[in-house]
Design an enzyme around this catalytic site. Sequence first.
Site, PDB file in Angstrom:
ATOM      1  N   GLN A 103       0.812  -1.213   0.000  1.00 13.15           N
ATOM      2  CA  GLN A 103       0.000   0.000   0.000  1.00 13.15           C
ATOM      3  C   GLN A 103       0.846   1.264   0.000  1.00 13.15           C
ATOM      4  O   GLN A 103       2.042   1.245   0.286  1.00 13.15           O
ATOM      5  CB  GLN A 103      -0.914   0.016   1.225  1.00 13.15           C
ATOM      6  CG  GLN A 103      -0.176  -0.034   2.550  1.00 13.15           C
ATOM      7  CD  GLN A 103      -1.121  -0.175   3.737  1.00 13.15           C
ATOM      8  OE1 GLN A 103      -1.391   0.798   4.432  1.00 13.15           O
ATOM      9  NE2 GLN A 103      -1.619  -1.386   3.949  1.00 13.15           N
TER      10      GLN A 103
ATOM     11  N   HIS B   6       0.116   5.793   0.780  1.00 14.40           N
ATOM     12  CA  HIS B   6      -0.814   6.805   1.266  1.00 14.40           C
ATOM     13  C   HIS B   6      -0.648   8.091   0.469  1.00 14.40           C
ATOM     14  O   HIS B   6       0.461   8.429   0.045  1.00 14.40           O
ATOM     15  CB  HIS B   6      -0.573   7.084   2.758  1.00 14.40           C
ATOM     16  CG  HIS B   6      -0.597   5.856   3.603  1.00 14.40           C
ATOM     17  ND1 HIS B   6      -1.668   4.997   3.626  1.00 14.40           N
ATOM     18  CD2 HIS B   6       0.337   5.328   4.442  1.00 14.40           C
ATOM     19  CE1 HIS B   6      -1.411   3.999   4.463  1.00 14.40           C
ATOM     20  NE2 HIS B   6      -0.198   4.170   4.947  1.00 14.40           N
TER      21      HIS B   6
ATOM     22  N   ARG C  47      -4.163   0.514  -2.231  1.00  9.40           N
ATOM     23  CA  ARG C  47      -3.546  -0.800  -2.163  1.00  9.40           C
ATOM     24  C   ARG C  47      -3.008  -1.226  -3.525  1.00  9.40           C
ATOM     25  O   ARG C  47      -3.581  -0.905  -4.558  1.00  9.40           O
ATOM     26  CB  ARG C  47      -4.546  -1.831  -1.636  1.00  9.40           C
ATOM     27  CG  ARG C  47      -4.998  -1.539  -0.208  1.00  9.40           C
ATOM     28  CD  ARG C  47      -6.008  -2.543   0.303  1.00  9.40           C
ATOM     29  NE  ARG C  47      -6.405  -2.204   1.671  1.00  9.40           N
ATOM     30  CZ  ARG C  47      -7.378  -1.357   1.987  1.00  9.40           C
ATOM     31  NH1 ARG C  47      -8.067  -0.777   1.011  1.00  9.40           N
ATOM     32  NH2 ARG C  47      -7.657  -1.091   3.243  1.00  9.40           N
TER      33      ARG C  47
END
Length: 408
Positions: A95, A97, A281
């Site tokens: 993942q 952000h 993701r």
Amino acid sequence: MREIEGVIRPYAWGSRTALAAMQHRPVPSPHPEAELWFGAHPADPARLPGSGTDLLTAIAADPDGELGPQCVDEFGPALPYLVKVLAAEEPLSLQAHPSREQAAEGFARENAAGIDVSASDRNYRDPNHKPEVVVALSRFEALAGFRDPKATVELLRALQVPQLDTYLGLLSGQPDSMGLRALFTTWITLPQPALAALIPAVLAGCRRYLDGPDDTYRGEVELALGLGERYAGDAGVLAVLLLNRLVLEPGEALYMSAGNLHAYVSGVGVEVMANSDNVLRGGLTPKHVDVPELLRVVDFEPRRPEGLQPQVRTVGNELVYLTPAPEFRLSRVILDGTALLRSNVIELDSRGPQLLVVTSGAVTVRDHCGTVVVEAGRGVWMSASDPGVVVTAHSQRAEFFRTLVASH
């Protein structure tokens, strides 16, 4: 000063021993326990024992009193950070952000499209970024940041997989961020039939490598092989071969800035992040993967492993982990209950709002209103209106983590 109770999040990748043992509950727990949340996140705010309420409700009722006017002016009437104890028995998803600007744009875009904020295919659940730092409590393994492309070419060649030759050319011909982008994008967008042929060939190469004399990339290859067996046909298995593998010992830390592709693999740690739930993701998960959006967010600049670990500054009994995130500052404190006063006690000023989370032993926390004994797996909330406190060891050895707003 008020004692708080964290909330267990029972994700499938969690441990049935780590959090239960920390809180002196029966081991194994009935279900995997992945995270113990301390904070005021709407999904699971920490409880205030004896009050019948929680930290989120208390802050909403009096933002200035709980957070302080400066914090409210800067971050709004909500606690800007979330503290977790994370216990990973199995790997988390691959993942990244978003930055603050990406999150604000994406949140507005998905709102305009009418996507419910709780929908499984929602990428942006709030308009905030999510920088995070994790400090290991046990041996902690992680994948983070793209490895030096030249080393990655060396690793892929060492696997001796003819099916990789075409893809190797993308990186060997351009060993920089653009080459990494080209290779990662190609792999993560491969059609399933192509993945079904390539991944088994790569895993076979991993097995041959482990049977050979070269140990240079043994840890990386063992990890890729284990993930390949667990996530058959997942393009994320290929992507992990591009990332740095880091193994943290207790007290060592890792900081994840916006765009940094990563996956926590195993171990127990204290994690502090901006109070956001935005995750893009890239694989190793049955959850929603939005490849185009992920590619908008990921930072392909290669990173050295040591550059991902924050500097640590010693301030008295505190070890402070320095990060650029304005929402939080995390420190670790170890007190020796058998020693003389200096290593048995620490005075904490009233730079609220603050959260103390005890991770081993027990501590006594005292202010002008009273004293509370806090055991491992529990915490203390100090509002902006509270005075400072004195913390002493209530056991032979006690460890706690202190989180406050970094910009204050």
